[in-house]
Scaffold this active site. Structure first.
Site, PDB file in Angstrom:
ATOM      1  N   ASP A  83      -2.394   6.408   0.367  1.00 48.55           N
ATOM      2  CA  ASP A  83      -0.411   6.340   0.749  1.00 48.55           C
ATOM      3  C   ASP A  83      -0.474   7.192   1.433  1.00 48.55           C
ATOM      4  O   ASP A  83      -0.670   7.387   2.638  1.00 48.55           O
ATOM      5  CB  ASP A  83      -0.360   7.323  -0.691  1.00 48.55           C
ATOM      6  N   GLU A 178      -2.565  10.644  -3.163  1.00 46.68           N
ATOM      7  CA  GLU A 178      -2.468  12.430  -2.901  1.00 46.68           C
ATOM      8  C   GLU A 178      -1.275  12.919  -2.747  1.00 46.68           C
ATOM      9  O   GLU A 178      -1.428  13.916  -2.745  1.00 46.68           O
ATOM     10  CB  GLU A 178      -3.336  12.003  -1.833  1.00 46.68           C
TER      11      GLU A 178
END
Length: 413
Positions: A83, A178
């Site tokens: 991400d 994350e």
């Protein structure tokens, strides 16, 4: 070892897929679009020849490179997240390639006069003569942490193509979310089944980190009373003024813009308020556990003082711990840091061992039973339009992964 064009093409194929995460979502992954790259990665892992390639219902990806030695070697892992930060848009990333960087200003966007300058970003000066990948000034790049993914996959591909390099079993893992603090929340450590791992999620070449902040979040709510301002004397309580008192009661120089190294801070990052109610959102950070606890106590003490002045329950604080300093879990197994340091030195990379002024999946994973130091991925200026990564740094990171695998097998032969 690795061609520039090969690693560049792989990296660009990842960063041009939008994987921005969303802190306001309660799903995993937090955005549907993260599946696009996750599924692409799964196919690529299969294509290069890894085994046990899997993706679960939350988009956590795992795969195995089997050992090619007959003796017992600890299983090690390498982990990155796919991400990108919601701090700045990751849609329509248009990477620019700067060959043989000349040490001067880089014009990222002519129309908007957006310039990446070594006068402001001094780290650029150490990459003169190298190939840089930058943004076009309108998005982030996504080197955090698609550079890490690029490096891990490229290293596994290299080991498969060079069986003369001896290594034990290697596990790799790629995580969603994350950037919003949830990357390790649903990571199955038991399934991963490694003795230790490394996140490839640091910045400049040479970084090797096994300390990070202890972290908490605090939401401060201040209650007021709204009365017609023409008749408010002795009756109105303006919550915004009390909020100002709260802010001014915390140490003024213990904020992010005044601290560095192992110094902790209080960071007010969001406010919303009317006369009737004001809310303050803080993050609390400190590397030292005792000082971390003291910071939380400071918040509580200020709340108590203001309530004595303005009335019980005028101010309330909800403080929640977020993650802890992984040093506590890594120090008992410092050989895993020593191996990474040895790998870097053998490749003429000067290790930069320093505390992370932030968090990492490795912190939570270390407390979940998987000790997990952090290694450089090569990028700079994460989460914004000035982000860039030197291709040579990514190639060096690949070499470090390969060398760690080789050293681990050698030390246990």
């Amino acid at each position: 070892m690795i061609s520039k064009s090969h690693i560049t093409q792989r990296f660009i194929s990842y960063v041009t897929v939008d994987t921005e995460s969303d802190p306001n979502s309660d799903t995993t992954p937090s955005t549907e679009k993260q599946w696009d790259l996750a599924n692409q990665l799964v196919q690529e892992l299969k294509d290069i020849g890894l085994e046990d390639v899997s993706i679960d219902e939350n988009a956590y990806i795992m795969a195995t490179l089997p050992s090619n030695v007959s003796h017992e070697v600890p299983t090690i892992g390498f982990i990155s997240h796919f991400d990108t930060s919601p701090d700045f848009t990751g849609a329509n990333v248009n990477p620019q390639i700067v060959e043989n960087y000349d040490g001067k200003d880089i014009l990222l966007n002519k129309e908007n006069n957006i310039v990446l300058s070594p006068d402001y970003f001094e780290d650029l000066k150490q990459y003169v003569g190298q190939t840089l990948i930058t943004t076009d000034g309108t998005t982030l790049l996504g080197a955090d942490d698609k550079a890490g993914i690029t490096e891990i996959i490229t290293a596994m591909e290299y080991l498969i193509q060079h069986p003369e390099i001896k290594h034990g079993t290697i596990r790799i893992g790629f995580t969603p979310d994350e950037e919003i603090g949830r990357g390790a929340h649903k990571f199955d450590v038991e399934k991963f089944n490694a003795s230790w791992a490394y996140t490839m999620d640091g910045s400049q070449i040479g970084e090797l980190e096994y300390e990070n902040f202890n972290a908490a979040g605090a939401v401060i709510t201040i209650k007021g009373k709204i009365v017609h301002p023409g008749y408010a004397k002795g009756k109105m309580i303006n919550s915004m003024y009390i909020a100002q008192e709260f802010i001014n009661s915390l140490p003024k120089l213990e904020t992010p813009e005044h601290t560095s190294g192992r110094e902790g801070f209080f960071h007010l990052y969001q406010t919303s308020g009317k006369v009737e109610e004001t809310t303050l959102h803080y993050i609390i950070r400190d590397h030292d556990k005792t000082k971390f606890e003291a910071r939380k106590k400071t918040i509580e003490d200020v709340v108590e003082t203001l309530n004595k002045k303005h009335g019980a329950a005028t101010v309330t604080a909800v403080i929640k711990d977020q993650y802890y300093n992984m040093r506590e879990k890594v120090e008992p197994v410092m050989h895993i840091v020593d191996i990474a340091e040895e790998a870097m030195k053998s490749l003429d990379i000067t290790p930069i061992i320093k505390p992370i002024r932030g968090g990492t999946d490795g912190s939570q994973l270390s407390f979940m039973g998987l000790p997990c130091p952090n290694i450089f991925a090569g990028g700079h200026n994460f989460h914004g339009r000035y982000e860039y990564v030197p291709v040579e740094s990514m190639i060096k990171a690949v070499a470090v992964i390969v060398k760690i695998a080789e050293i681990t097998a050698t030390k246990n032969s």
